[in-house]
Design a protein around this motif. Structure first.
Motif, mmCIF file in Angstrom:
data_model
loop_
_atom_site.group_PDB
_atom_site.id
_atom_site.type_symbol
_atom_site.label_atom_id
_atom_site.label_comp_id
_atom_site.label_asym_id
_atom_site.label_seq_id
_atom_site.Cartn_x
_atom_site.Cartn_y
_atom_site.Cartn_z
ATOM 1 N N LEU A 260 -24.051 15.350 65.789
ATOM 2 C CA LEU A 260 -25.232 16.053 65.302
ATOM 3 C C LEU A 260 -26.215 15.034 64.767
ATOM 4 O O LEU A 260 -25.864 14.182 63.961
ATOM 5 C CB LEU A 260 -24.855 17.010 64.179
ATOM 6 N N ARG B 15 -29.624 14.611 62.638
ATOM 7 C CA ARG B 15 -30.569 15.333 61.799
ATOM 8 C C ARG B 15 -31.279 14.392 60.851
ATOM 9 O O ARG B 15 -30.817 13.286 60.582
ATOM 10 C CB ARG B 15 -29.881 16.466 61.026
ATOM 11 N N ARG B 16 -32.423 14.868 60.385
ATOM 12 C CA ARG B 16 -33.219 14.092 59.451
ATOM 13 C C ARG B 16 -32.988 14.687 58.082
ATOM 14 O O ARG B 16 -33.173 15.877 57.890
ATOM 15 C CB ARG B 16 -34.682 14.195 59.855
ATOM 16 N N ILE B 17 -32.545 13.860 57.148
ATOM 17 C CA ILE B 17 -32.303 14.391 55.807
ATOM 18 C C ILE B 17 -33.172 13.684 54.781
ATOM 19 O O ILE B 17 -33.623 12.561 54.981
ATOM 20 C CB ILE B 17 -30.813 14.301 55.397
ATOM 21 N N PHE B 18 -33.360 14.396 53.702
ATOM 22 C CA PHE B 18 -34.139 13.872 52.597
ATOM 23 C C PHE B 18 -33.387 12.690 51.991
ATOM 24 O O PHE B 18 -32.177 12.740 51.807
ATOM 25 C CB PHE B 18 -34.310 14.978 51.562
ATOM 26 N N PRO C 266 -23.947 21.979 60.359
ATOM 27 C CA PRO C 266 -23.789 20.747 59.593
ATOM 28 C C PRO C 266 -23.426 21.073 58.149
ATOM 29 O O PRO C 266 -23.888 22.068 57.593
ATOM 30 C CB PRO C 266 -25.155 20.084 59.670
ATOM 31 N N LYS C 267 -22.643 20.234 57.567
ATOM 32 C CA LYS C 267 -22.198 20.473 56.195
ATOM 33 C C LYS C 267 -23.359 20.204 55.242
ATOM 34 O O LYS C 267 -24.245 19.407 55.541
ATOM 35 C CB LYS C 267 -21.046 19.530 55.864
ATOM 36 N N VAL D 4 -25.522 18.531 52.523
ATOM 37 C CA VAL D 4 -25.588 17.138 52.096
ATOM 38 C C VAL D 4 -25.883 17.127 50.599
ATOM 39 O O VAL D 4 -26.920 17.616 50.164
ATOM 40 C CB VAL D 4 -26.701 16.394 52.840
ATOM 41 N N VAL D 5 -24.949 16.624 49.857
ATOM 42 C CA VAL D 5 -25.148 16.551 48.419
ATOM 43 C C VAL D 5 -25.749 15.184 48.115
ATOM 44 O O VAL D 5 -25.171 14.157 48.441
ATOM 45 C CB VAL D 5 -23.817 16.735 47.680
ATOM 46 N N GLY D 6 -26.924 15.199 47.517
ATOM 47 C CA GLY D 6 -27.598 13.941 47.207
ATOM 48 C C GLY D 6 -26.773 13.101 46.236
ATOM 49 O O GLY D 6 -25.858 13.603 45.575
ATOM 50 N N GLN E 131 -28.900 21.601 54.051
ATOM 51 C CA GLN E 131 -28.732 20.895 55.318
ATOM 52 C C GLN E 131 -29.536 19.599 55.334
ATOM 53 O O GLN E 131 -29.200 18.663 56.045
ATOM 54 C CB GLN E 131 -29.232 21.771 56.466
ATOM 55 N N LEU E 132 -30.607 19.600 54.572
ATOM 56 C CA LEU E 132 -31.515 18.460 54.600
ATOM 57 C C LEU E 132 -31.240 17.461 53.494
ATOM 58 O O LEU E 132 -31.913 16.448 53.393
ATOM 59 C CB LEU E 132 -32.955 18.955 54.442
ATOM 60 N N GLY E 133 -30.271 17.753 52.664
ATOM 61 C CA GLY E 133 -29.977 16.826 51.590
ATOM 62 C C GLY E 133 -30.882 16.993 50.388
ATOM 63 O O GLY E 133 -30.980 16.094 49.558
ATOM 64 N N VAL E 134 -31.557 18.117 50.302
ATOM 65 C CA VAL E 134 -32.342 18.390 49.100
ATOM 66 C C VAL E 134 -31.445 19.205 48.178
ATOM 67 O O VAL E 134 -31.235 20.387 48.392
ATOM 68 C CB VAL E 134 -33.624 19.160 49.450
#
Lengths: 244, 377, 468
Positions: A135, A137-140, C38-39, C41-43, C71-74
């Motif tokens: 997968l 993906r773009r993450i913060f 997707p799991k 995302v914990v910053g 999902q985006l890590g926020v």
């Protein structure tokens, strides 16, 4: 025991209207294996692979060896069977009974065998894990203001690895902090403006290119992640493996 | 060189412990194997090839084998399903959903498992009815009837624990009702229910218990009972019946046919036929997945599987304690029925009362089942 | 049956079974397998937050895990982080954070949305302090009615709880406490401590921030309902609302893209017409961008740039309706609003102005029954009628609308105005002039022809009995 295989092939006419005959012409048709009774038609436009086996075993009640045949059995009409010379009517009955018994056994075994194979294939497919999915993906990552100029800042990525995000002045780079040589942790030396691996003295440029030490000898650079700035924030492109 | 060479050591006859010397096998490998596995094939052939009465050529008389075959299907599919099942209240439902939706062929195996369980219960009931109405439980086969009742109970318990594992609404509330039923047993009910649930109420322990029962204890129990059932059946031989048609044919007709391969082949036909039927059912009506168990929300209309319909209706008709006691009592009657029947027949040898009682019981169960099936609450 | 026949039966059944297995394989091959999700995302900073908050506030943690943000890590810290200098910042387990996440915080990623929202009427919802409504809530009814009522929709002005000496009240850890009258609050025009206006969570309920929540009508219905502006009731009564309720499963509410006519066609919701994307225009968080009339005040006015706004709305309409259909709707809608203005609003306003000018009313609002009557006339009944027609709710246009308007105007407002005038000739002249237009001519009595027509209608429809 005899095993045999063969391939019958006869050309056809691509375009019957073009006046060119491309068809195989069978002067004296010997076509029963393909068309059954019909011998008005010769071989033409066919492809027919075949194979089979014959078995000669202890067939008769008198202890005399009788041929038992197996193979691709076509529709047979007993009236048209040509008896081998010397076989009496009684022998023929024995021969046919044996053939039937053999045939039913063979079919049964083939049936049960293929069923068993099918079921086992299913069970194997059921137990065998599905292909892991990659997968992207773009993450913060962080607010841009959080990355101090000239210093590397580590960020833990979801897969457990760490990205060393560095504002080198000219550019923002995110590099894996794992040295491609033996996996030590690489750090950024602001004064020299490059990355150093403390274990064996590996040296990397700001963009992760190996310039000295074992990584350079092996031609292995630091893994680089794509970092994008959106407004006041940094985002990083990661790829991860997910087991469904 | 005139001295005769001693026979090669491998041709010396093998004698199993406490048995007769075996005739040497023909091939070398055969002899090698014979030495290591000293089985008397003759004896084996004798014991496995008992002549079977001709009436077993009627399909109706072949029902006994079907539950055993379906049990094999259950064991195979059950083992495969347990590869992915997680017996934890927070993950059970999700793992079943995963098997049904993600794992290749998981939906198929689960559907087969579910359909096979239904067919197994049906087959056990049909087999039991056949045995009852032909009086095959009579002396000297009383004990085998009792083992059979044990098998019936185990099969029901299998069914109940099985659908509790899915952890959908029916699973949870079915287990709740079952727990309350157990509590209604006089004197020991509370303790029994606690033991079954692993606590005062359905909790984390319950699912684990049901899981262990379903995949460990019950399979062991049913295997033991099945072994006893078949052993006794084999020792007594198949009950012989007088048939009008056979009597007409005259005494010269053979009354038996060989178990192997003739009867085995019949059973094989039934087995493959069942497998085909199960596959069709699984494809056309695959096992679904209802809503996840919600301890806070009792569904408006909850119904157990069809084979518990009669108990459910009986429960609604009589009330908790009476229902539990009466079902226990009827169960006991069924268990000792061969002896009751014997007592009746000793007094009135020509009595057909047992058939009438059986018919009445079947009708009663059928009425209760249909009633529950058509009733909305 | 001979053994041979049995074997043949076994063989044919096996092949039948094999065919069934092939069908199973074919079914398996056609199965849609869900893509693994997707799991979350914990910053880096939020792992510690979750350790506690998964236990203490499990629902917040779970809802967040279900969000797109996860999902985006926020995660927790990314939104709740605060600068040292922020007024509401406090040190919590080693991190400087703030409780309230303002549109300025959200806007650090969602800049365009925040800008659109800032320009919207929504963001100014708390600026109603000087309005009559606020006087009514805060003064006439009482401050708690305002705090728990008005401000929960309009938005509070966040403030700290104060000690007796005027300093900010803090808990044991030093965390500044917010004035309970102003927080918790998700009013859409909330004035935050950082000066930003609004609350994104008003529509995008925290902590899952599902788009679907903001797309369905109920989220608007929290505030846009009731006697003064029953938009949700009007919507539910309308064909649009019926279609939505019936085909809610086909609304594709969770889809990332939600373009009317492309991603869904079943029905429009509030968001569809007022905010969401069509094939020709993008989504906007300026909720008034497609509204051409203001139906709020006594006398309705066309808004600034109303032609452009109307074209945007017509573009939405045209996704489903033919141009003539839309044009005809707007013709009667405009005419109805005009009728309200001319027949009821302007005359009533003139009467009120005359009474005030002649000193027949005290300057204090709501201390005289006539003021309540006038308020009901335009703020409740008049709005219902106008909003009813604007969103195709027939009952709210007429029975809950103009019927009550007429009753209020003729048999409550005018008699009370006459009473308040105490024979003042100037006021009497204004009242008379107000009722002089042809629309009010029926008051002077219907012509015999008109009465005969009504009589004939009843005779025909309900029989001779009903004609009386």
């Amino acid at each position: 025991m005899r095993a045999f295989a063969g391939y019958d092939f006869a050309t056809g006419d691509k375009n019957p209207a073009d006046g060119k005959r491309q068809e195989f012409f069978n002067f004296l048709p010997t076509n029963h294996p393909h068309y059954g009774y019909m011998d008005y038609e010769g071989w033409r436009n066919i492809r027919s692979p075949y194979s089979g086996a014959s078995l000669y075993g202890q067939g008769g009640r008198r202890g005399r060896p009788e041929p038992v045949r197996a193979g691709p059995v076509r529709a047979a009409d007993p009236r048209r069977r040509r008896f081998p010379p010397g076989l009496s009517d009684v022998n023929l009955r024995v021969l046919m009974e044996n053939r039937r018994g053999f045939l039913s056994r063979l079919l049964m075994m083939a049936g049960l065998g293929s069923v068993a194979a099918g079921v086992s294939a299913m069970a194997t497919r059921y137990l065998y894990p599905l292909k892991a999915v990659r997968l992207k993906r773009r993450i913060f990552l962080a607010p841009a203001a959080d990355v101090p100029a000239g210093k590397g800042r580590p960020y833990r990525l979801p897969d457990g690895s760490t990205a060393l995000v560095t504002d080198t002045g000219a550019d923002l780079v995110a590099l894996s902090d794992v040295c491609p040589h033996l996996g030590c942790k690489v750090r950024y030396e602001g004064a020299q403006g490059n990355f150093v691996c403390p274990c064996h003295g590996g040296l990397f440029e700001k963009d992760g290119t190996a310039i000295a030490g074992p990584p350079a000898d092996e031609g292995k650079n630091l893994k680089r992640y794509a970092v994008t700035r959106v407004g006041e924030n940094l985002f990083i492109d990661i790829e991860e493996t997910v087991q469904p | 060189m005139t001295t005769a060479a001693p026979p090669p050591p491998d041709l010396e006859p093998v004698t199993p412990h406490g048995g007769r010397p075996l005739p040497p096998a023909r091939t070398r490998f055969g002899r090698w194997l014979q030495r290591r596995v000293p089985v008397d094939l003759e004896a084996l052939r004798y014991y496995s090839n008992e002549p079977v009465p001709n009436h077993l050529k009627h399909w109706w008389w072949c029902l006994g084998g079907t539950p055993a075959m379906l049990f094999t299907v259950q064991a195979a599919t059950g083992i495969l399903l347990s590869f992915y099942y997680v017996p934890d209240p927070s993950q059970a439902y999700e793992s079943v959903r995963r098997v049904s939706e993600v794992v290749p062929f998981g939906w198929f195996l689960r559907s087969i498992h579910r359909w096979s369980s239904n067919l197994m219960i049906a087959a056990v009931i049909l087999h039991m009815m056949r045995v009852f109405f032909t009086g095959a439980y009579r002396k000297p086969r009383e004990l085998n009837w009792m083992i059979g009742i044990g098998l019936l109970g185990t099969t029901f318990f299998f069914g109940f624990t099985g659908y509790s594992l899915v952890y959908e609404q029916l699973s949870y509330w079915g287990a709740t009702v079952a727990g309350n039923l157990t509590e209604a047993v006089p004197l020991i009910g509370t303790y029994l229910a606690r033991l079954l649930r692993g606590g005062e109420m359905i909790g984390d322990n319950t699912l684990t218990r049901f899981f262990i029962l379903h995949i460990g204890i019950l399979p062991a129990l049913i295997t033991a009972l099945l072994a006893g059932h078949i052993l006794l059946f084999r020792l007594h031989g198949v009950t012989e019946f007088e048939f009008e048609s056979a009597r007409l044919r005259g005494p010269e007709e053979k009354k038996t046919f060989p178990f192997f391969p003739d009867h085995v082949m019949t059973e094989l036909i039934i087995g493959i036929g069942l497998a085909f039927l199960l596959t069709c059912l699984a494809v056309i009506f695959p096992a679904g997945l209802a809503e996840k168990a919600n301890p806070l929300l009792t569904p408006a209309h909850i119904k157990p599987e069809w084979y518990f319909f009669w108990t459910f209706r009986w429960l609604k008709l009589t009330g908790l304690t009476l229902a539990v006691l009466s079902i226990g009592f009827f169960g006991f009657l069924a268990l000792v029925w061969p002896f009751i029947d014997q007592a009746i027949r000793r007094r009135r040898p020509a009595s057909e009362i047992s058939v009438k009682i059986g018919l009445a019981a079947v009708c009663a169960l059928l009425v209760l089942t249909v009633w529950e099936a058509v009733a909305t609450h | 049956m001979t053994l041979d026949q049995k074997r043949m039966i076994v063989a044919s059944l096996s092949f039948l079974f094999l065919a069934a297995l092939l069908i199973v394989a074919w079914v398996e091959g056609g199965k849609q397998r869900l893509q693994p999700k997707p799991k979350p995302v914990v910053g880096a900073e939020s792992g510690k937050c979750l350790q506690c908050h998964e236990q203490k506030t499990p629902v917040i943690a779970e809802q967040w895990k279900d969000s797109r943000h996860a999902q985006l890590g926020v995660s927790c810290y990314e939104c709740h982080r605060a600068g040292e200098g922020d007024r509401d910042a406090f040190l919590h387990e080693g991190k400087t954070i703030a409780t309230v996440v303002s549109p300025a915080d959200c806007g650090s990623c969602h800049q365009d949305l925040a800008r659109e929202f800032e320009h919207s009427h929504h963001s100014k919802a708390a600026q109603f302090i000087g309005s009559l409504d606020n006087v009514l809530g805060e003064v006439v009814e009482g401050p708690l009615a305002a705090a728990n009522g008005c401000w929960q929709c309009h938005g509070s002005t966040l403030a700290f709880a104060k000690e007796a000496d005027g300093s900010i009240r803090r808990d044991k850890t030093g965390k500044p406490l917010l004035d309970p009258m102003t927080w918790p609050n998700t009013g859409i025009g909330r004035v935050n401590l950082d000066g930003s206006r609004g609350a994104c969570s008003a529509c995008h309920s925290r902590h899952a921030f599902k788009k679907s929540v903001a797309r369905q009508p109920e989220v608007c219905g929290k505030c846009h309902m009731g006697p003064d502006h029953p938009q949700i009731e009007i919507y539910e009564e309308s064909k649009h609302g019926i279609a939505f309720r019936t085909r809610i499963a086909e609304m594709n509410l969770d889809s990332p893209s939600w373009v009317l006519g492309e991603d869904y066609t079943a029905a429009p919701t509030c968001a569809s017409c007022h905010m969401s994307a069509t094939r020709n225009q993008p989504v906007t968080h300026d909720v008034g961008a497609r509204i051409s009339w203001t139906l709020r005040p006594v006398v309705s006015k066309r808004l600034e740039n109303w032609e452009k706004r109307r074209e945007s709305m017509k573009d939405v309409c045209h996704t489903c309706h033919a141009p003539d259909f839309v044009a005809a709707f707007y013709t009667t809608f405009d005419a109805t609003v005009d009728m309200w203005n001319r027949k009821f609003a302007l005359p009533a306003q003139k009467v009120m102005d005359a009474l005030r000018a002649r000193g027949r009313l005290t300057p204090t609002p709501f201390d005289e029954e006539l003021e309540w009557s006038f308020y009901r006339l335009w703020h409740h009944e008049g709005r219902r009628a106008r909003m009813g027609v604007s969103m195709q709710g027939p009952d709210y246009t007429q029975w809950h609308g103009f019927f009550e308007v007429a009753e209020r105007f003729y048999f409550d407002f005018i008699p009370k105005a006459r009473e308040a005038a105490h024979g003042d000739p100037e006021v009497a002249r204004v009242i008379k002039a107000s009722l002089d237009s042809p629309e009010h001519a029926w008051l002077k009595g219907m012509s015999p022809e008109e009465r005969a027509r009504i009589d004939a209608f009843y005779r025909e429809r309900y029989g001779a009995e009903a004609a009386r």
